[in-house]
Design a protein around this motif. Sequence first.
Motif, PDB file in Angstrom:
ATOM      1  N   ILE A 176      49.705  19.268  16.995  1.00  0.00           N
ATOM      2  CA  ILE A 176      49.310  20.678  16.971  1.00  0.00           C
ATOM      3  C   ILE A 176      48.312  20.985  18.088  1.00  0.00           C
ATOM      4  CG2 ILE A 176      48.321  22.523  15.577  1.00  0.00           C
ATOM      5  CD1 ILE A 176      51.082  21.393  14.654  1.00  0.00           C
ATOM      6  N   GLN A 225      48.945  23.730  21.146  1.00  0.00           N
ATOM      7  CA  GLN A 225      48.037  24.848  21.430  1.00  0.00           C
ATOM      8  C   GLN A 225      47.456  24.753  22.839  1.00  0.00           C
ATOM      9  OE1 GLN A 225      45.542  24.398  17.747  1.00  0.00           O
ATOM     10  NE2 GLN A 225      46.064  26.553  17.436  1.00  0.00           N
ATOM     11  N   ALA A 262      50.904  23.126  11.273  1.00  0.00           N
ATOM     12  CA  ALA A 262      51.231  24.261  12.147  1.00  0.00           C
ATOM     13  C   ALA A 262      51.085  25.569  11.379  1.00  0.00           C
ATOM     14  CB  ALA A 262      52.648  24.126  12.690  1.00  0.00           C
ATOM     15  N   ARG A 263      51.486  25.554  10.129  1.00  0.00           N
ATOM     16  CA  ARG A 263      51.350  26.747   9.289  1.00  0.00           C
ATOM     17  C   ARG A 263      49.874  27.035   9.008  1.00  0.00           C
ATOM     18  NH1 ARG A 263      54.505  25.091   5.419  1.00  0.00           N
ATOM     19  NH2 ARG A 263      56.404  25.860   6.425  1.00  0.00           N
ATOM     20  N   ARG A 292      47.306  26.228  10.813  1.00  0.00           N
ATOM     21  CA  ARG A 292      46.627  26.647  12.051  1.00  0.00           C
ATOM     22  C   ARG A 292      47.055  28.044  12.500  1.00  0.00           C
ATOM     23  NH1 ARG A 292      44.978  22.616  15.827  1.00  0.00           N
ATOM     24  NH2 ARG A 292      43.958  20.918  14.696  1.00  0.00           N
ATOM     25  N   ARG A 342      52.692  28.790  13.310  1.00  0.00           N
ATOM     26  CA  ARG A 342      54.066  28.455  12.900  1.00  0.00           C
ATOM     27  C   ARG A 342      55.105  29.416  13.477  1.00  0.00           C
ATOM     28  NH1 ARG A 342      57.838  26.536  12.989  1.00  0.00           N
ATOM     29  NH2 ARG A 342      59.214  25.566  11.440  1.00  0.00           N
ATOM     30  N   ILE A 373      59.777  23.664  15.623  1.00  0.00           N
ATOM     31  CA  ILE A 373      59.569  22.245  15.349  1.00  0.00           C
ATOM     32  C   ILE A 373      60.923  21.563  15.191  1.00  0.00           C
ATOM     33  CG2 ILE A 373      58.571  20.551  13.764  1.00  0.00           C
ATOM     34  CD1 ILE A 373      56.428  22.643  13.082  1.00  0.00           C
TER      35      ILE A 373
END
Length: 245
Positions: free
Chosen positions: A161, A165, A192-193, A195, A198, A203
């Motif tokens: 992740i 980013q 990911a969700r 943060r 998503r 993915i």
Amino acid sequence: MDLPPEPRRKLDGAGQAAPPQQAAREEAPADLLSAIASALEHGQQKKLLSLCRQALDQGYSPDDILSKGMVKGMSDLGDAFSANRAFVPEMLIAARCMTAAMELLKPHMAASGHEPVGSACLGTVQGDMHDIGKNLVKIMMEGSGIQVIDLGVDVSPQQFIDAAQQHHCGIIACSSLLTTTMQGMRQVVELARARGIRDQVKIMVGGAPISQAFCDEIGADAYTPDAGTAARTAVALLRALKHSL
């Protein structure tokens, strides 16, 4: 004595026979690009580099050499690999050829203003040290015009992740060869969700124990069974992502 028939000559737009030199020029690009594809598919590095130089000297664009020559060769080999007509050693040899040819093309691609399709970070999930499959996917993705950030092996969900980013990746690609490590992919999706990225990243998952059912179960976007399919899927996902933003 009967003479052999005159070779058929290509017609021009007016229906007239084109001069032999003109016909040769028109047919040369496809022939040369096909030869590039074949040399790559058969792991002939010296021949591949010579053909790429010849194509550049004759004015072919780096994009055409890459997409219509090298990518086609790797895609054909990937299809053969999927059908058990080619095996890991052939794939690795072709991958080395692809790397060498990409180094030759990169300066020309930069000079021509070539832009990558998008970027992807990939790695083998935490606890898993296998990298052959990941390396093949990397080569195929780079050959398809994707900028790849290779995170290596034993990659934690946080590393995936953070890299996505930091490098503004449209794709996170996770590989696993062990059933004991495949749950790391679920953690990547969940992080990911958490943060809040998503909807900004696709993915992808793959590896020996992975299936479409597992991909659906953990909420990943795509499962691919081999490197060739992974590259084609990644390109499609990145293009769709660009259109949706």
